[in-house]
Design an enzyme around this catalytic site. Sequence first.
Site, mmCIF file in Angstrom:
data_model
loop_
_atom_site.group_PDB
_atom_site.id
_atom_site.type_symbol
_atom_site.label_atom_id
_atom_site.label_comp_id
_atom_site.label_asym_id
_atom_site.label_seq_id
_atom_site.Cartn_x
_atom_site.Cartn_y
_atom_site.Cartn_z
ATOM 1 N NE ARG A 94 23.487 44.826 11.893
ATOM 2 C CZ ARG A 94 23.310 43.514 11.805
ATOM 3 N NH1 ARG A 94 22.608 43.008 10.790
ATOM 4 N NH2 ARG A 94 23.809 42.707 12.712
ATOM 5 C CG ASP A 95 20.627 50.488 17.818
ATOM 6 O OD1 ASP A 95 19.627 51.101 17.375
ATOM 7 O OD2 ASP A 95 20.723 50.106 19.000
ATOM 8 C CG LEU A 96 24.972 54.729 13.685
ATOM 9 C CD1 LEU A 96 25.376 55.274 12.318
ATOM 10 C CD2 LEU A 96 26.050 55.031 14.720
ATOM 11 C CB THR A 149 16.581 52.711 17.389
ATOM 12 O OG1 THR A 149 17.465 52.014 18.275
ATOM 13 C CG2 THR A 149 15.635 53.568 18.200
#
Length: 245
Positions: A94-96, A149
Amino acid sequence: EIYTLSLHDALPICFVREALITARLQHPSIVPVYDAGQLGDRSPFYAMKLVAGQPLDKSIAEANTLAQRLALLPSVLAVADAVAYAHSERIIHRDLKPMNVLIGKYGETIVIDWGLAKDLAVDDRDALDAGPYRAPDLDHTVAGAVLGTPAYMAPEQAAGEAVDERADVYALGAILYHVVSGAIPHEGNTLQEMVDRVTSGDVRPLTEREPEIPRDLAAIVHKAMALAPSERSEEHTSELQSHHD
């Protein structure tokens, strides 16, 4: 390397989740957790292998030509492989983003910062109430109702909707977009402007930014970054291996 959390920290849920989830993931491109527990003051801690490397976004910035950027594809492949493994364990990151990918001296690639990861087999909706955080830079994580992000975030994630593995597929496509073009896929002068562009699918075609990009590589990015989750699949990122071969 030992990570600790103050009892007054606003994000204890994310901290504990990161320790528990990362400990479950045994992969060469994911940092292993060696120990976890509580200190004398009952604040939680976990110890991980100390890794050294340069964030992928810095490597992209140092690459001045398409050829130099394409040389970074093996690192993207390593990220895709690590994420595919995590998905096989029902874990999504969920935040690659490039800042969460470290490239070592000998090309080893590590995916870091699993603090927003989710076990799809567990209902941990309380994570959405971990407390709002608004970062000063557009490429930093925003937590709260929207997790991730914005520059690399899937449209459904930017809209605050429930997400699954296909949100990570989108982020991988966005990372690949950045690697190949040298530019982030979503731009905006404010956080809201960027989020609006994400949710509307407003992405400048990759071939406009980099006309010399191989067409099959551009197609992989386009499919991975499809606006509708139903049009994305893990197969789209696995196609990257075939292109590289």
